[in-house]
Design a protein around this motif. Structure first.
Motif, mmCIF file in Angstrom:
data_model
loop_
_atom_site.group_PDB
_atom_site.id
_atom_site.type_symbol
_atom_site.label_atom_id
_atom_site.label_comp_id
_atom_site.label_asym_id
_atom_site.label_seq_id
_atom_site.Cartn_x
_atom_site.Cartn_y
_atom_site.Cartn_z
ATOM 1 N N ARG A 35 0.758 -1.010 -0.422
ATOM 2 C CA ARG A 35 -0.282 -0.220 0.127
ATOM 3 C C ARG A 35 0.697 0.830 -0.345
ATOM 4 O O ARG A 35 1.703 1.597 0.082
ATOM 5 C CB ARG A 35 -0.749 0.190 1.206
ATOM 6 C CG ARG A 35 -1.704 -1.513 1.039
ATOM 7 C CD ARG A 35 -2.931 -1.104 2.415
ATOM 8 N NE ARG A 35 -3.977 -2.133 2.087
ATOM 9 C CZ ARG A 35 -4.885 -2.427 2.128
ATOM 10 N NH1 ARG A 35 -5.059 -1.490 0.577
ATOM 11 N NH2 ARG A 35 -5.702 -3.654 1.884
ATOM 12 N N TYR A 46 -1.354 5.966 6.122
ATOM 13 C CA TYR A 46 -1.284 4.612 5.295
ATOM 14 C C TYR A 46 -2.396 5.184 4.045
ATOM 15 O O TYR A 46 -3.712 5.582 4.468
ATOM 16 C CB TYR A 46 -1.567 3.766 5.344
ATOM 17 C CG TYR A 46 -0.220 3.181 6.078
ATOM 18 C CD1 TYR A 46 1.042 2.477 5.035
ATOM 19 C CD2 TYR A 46 -0.352 3.749 7.437
ATOM 20 C CE1 TYR A 46 1.919 2.097 6.355
ATOM 21 C CE2 TYR A 46 0.878 2.967 8.341
ATOM 22 C CZ TYR A 46 2.280 2.358 7.835
ATOM 23 O OH TYR A 46 3.209 2.206 8.501
ATOM 24 N N GLY A 49 -7.242 -0.161 4.346
ATOM 25 C CA GLY A 49 -6.471 -0.916 5.377
ATOM 26 C C GLY A 49 -7.369 -1.714 4.899
ATOM 27 O O GLY A 49 -7.803 -2.475 4.251
ATOM 28 N N SER A 50 -7.564 -2.397 5.910
ATOM 29 C CA SER A 50 -8.127 -3.753 5.926
ATOM 30 C C SER A 50 -8.606 -4.423 7.562
ATOM 31 O O SER A 50 -7.409 -3.730 8.424
ATOM 32 C CB SER A 50 -7.402 -4.879 5.144
ATOM 33 O OG SER A 50 -6.555 -5.318 6.190
ATOM 34 N N GLN A 59 -11.242 -5.332 2.992
ATOM 35 C CA GLN A 59 -10.220 -4.474 2.572
ATOM 36 C C GLN A 59 -11.345 -3.564 2.370
ATOM 37 O O GLN A 59 -12.039 -3.079 2.192
ATOM 38 C CB GLN A 59 -10.240 -4.966 1.189
ATOM 39 C CG GLN A 59 -9.063 -6.259 0.528
ATOM 40 C CD GLN A 59 -7.786 -6.716 1.974
ATOM 41 O OE1 GLN A 59 -7.529 -5.359 1.820
ATOM 42 N NE2 GLN A 59 -7.545 -7.717 2.586
ATOM 43 N N SER A 63 -9.648 3.985 1.241
ATOM 44 C CA SER A 63 -9.183 4.038 2.936
ATOM 45 C C SER A 63 -8.242 4.713 3.065
ATOM 46 O O SER A 63 -7.360 5.023 2.559
ATOM 47 C CB SER A 63 -9.508 3.255 3.976
ATOM 48 O OG SER A 63 -9.189 2.858 3.949
ATOM 49 N N MET A 65 -5.230 5.485 6.455
ATOM 50 C CA MET A 65 -4.565 4.892 8.008
ATOM 51 C C MET A 65 -4.216 6.332 8.899
ATOM 52 O O MET A 65 -3.329 6.480 7.784
ATOM 53 C CB MET A 65 -4.788 3.571 7.791
ATOM 54 C CG MET A 65 -5.081 2.163 7.522
ATOM 55 S SD MET A 65 -4.716 0.492 7.943
ATOM 56 C CE MET A 65 -3.075 1.023 7.559
ATOM 57 N N PRO A 85 -8.405 0.136 12.036
ATOM 58 C CA PRO A 85 -7.496 -0.944 11.312
ATOM 59 C C PRO A 85 -6.598 -2.421 11.876
ATOM 60 O O PRO A 85 -6.364 -2.075 12.991
ATOM 61 C CB PRO A 85 -6.557 -0.024 10.631
ATOM 62 C CG PRO A 85 -6.600 0.977 10.962
ATOM 63 C CD PRO A 85 -7.501 0.878 12.287
ATOM 64 N N TRP A 93 -3.865 4.113 15.897
ATOM 65 C CA TRP A 93 -3.994 4.736 14.776
ATOM 66 C C TRP A 93 -6.203 3.795 14.114
ATOM 67 O O TRP A 93 -6.286 3.204 14.838
ATOM 68 C CB TRP A 93 -2.757 3.462 12.867
ATOM 69 C CG TRP A 93 -2.291 3.347 13.463
ATOM 70 C CD1 TRP A 93 -1.188 3.962 14.484
ATOM 71 C CD2 TRP A 93 -2.098 4.438 12.513
ATOM 72 N NE1 TRP A 93 -0.174 4.352 13.909
ATOM 73 C CE2 TRP A 93 -0.014 4.872 12.822
ATOM 74 C CE3 TRP A 93 -1.822 5.352 11.450
ATOM 75 C CZ2 TRP A 93 0.602 6.048 11.808
ATOM 76 C CZ3 TRP A 93 -0.716 5.661 10.479
ATOM 77 C CH2 TRP A 93 0.802 6.133 10.875
ATOM 78 N N GLY A 95 -8.556 3.796 11.089
ATOM 79 C CA GLY A 95 -8.609 3.670 9.113
ATOM 80 C C GLY A 95 -10.597 4.871 8.401
ATOM 81 O O GLY A 95 -11.405 4.996 9.291
#
Length: 133
Positions: A35, A46, A49-50, A59, A63, A65, A85, A93, A95
């Protein structure tokens, strides 16, 4: 072991995120774990995310993060667009699912979240440069 790529170079939403992130002092982009990641000495955003839901990976490709201020995290988590995330969530963190690239609303808030994450990770000198007129 190389990670699979989880983004498209021609994604217009990623282009909007790049525009926002690359305006910050000393920001650069690299691919980390498949990513796009935006960083100075530390990553502050980032793209994508997932989360793992009932044993299955879900997934969130469009998005960001980010690392919010701890005092704002709880309120942000009440928003339906926000998720915790995998891997980074336990470190604070979040997302955030993004609006479409041509949406009229939502991008100012995304820019504010990225700004807050930058300020928490970039160091005092960079933040001071950010605040100069």
């Amino acid at each position: 072991m190389a990670h699979a790529k989880h983004f498209r170079d021609d994604d217009p939403v990623l282009s909007r995120v790049r525009e926002i992130c690359l305006e910050f002092p000393d920001c650069d982009e690299k691919v980390s774990h498949g990513r796009p990641a935006f960083f100075t000495t530390k990553v502050f955003t980032y793209y994508g995310g997932s989360v793992k839901v009932d044993g299955e990976w879900r997934q969130h490709d469009q998005s960001v993060m980010v690392l919010p201020d701890e005092s704002e995290r709880r309120a942000l988590l009440e928003d339906a667009r926000v998720f915790v995330p995998a891997y980074l969530g336990p470190s604070g963190w979040i997302g955030v699912d993004l609006p479409s690239a041509d949406a009229e609303t939502g991008w100012d808030e995304v820019a504010e979240l990225i700004d807050a994450s930058y300020r928490l990770t970039a160091g005092n000198r960079r933040v001071a440069r950010l605040d100069q007129p």
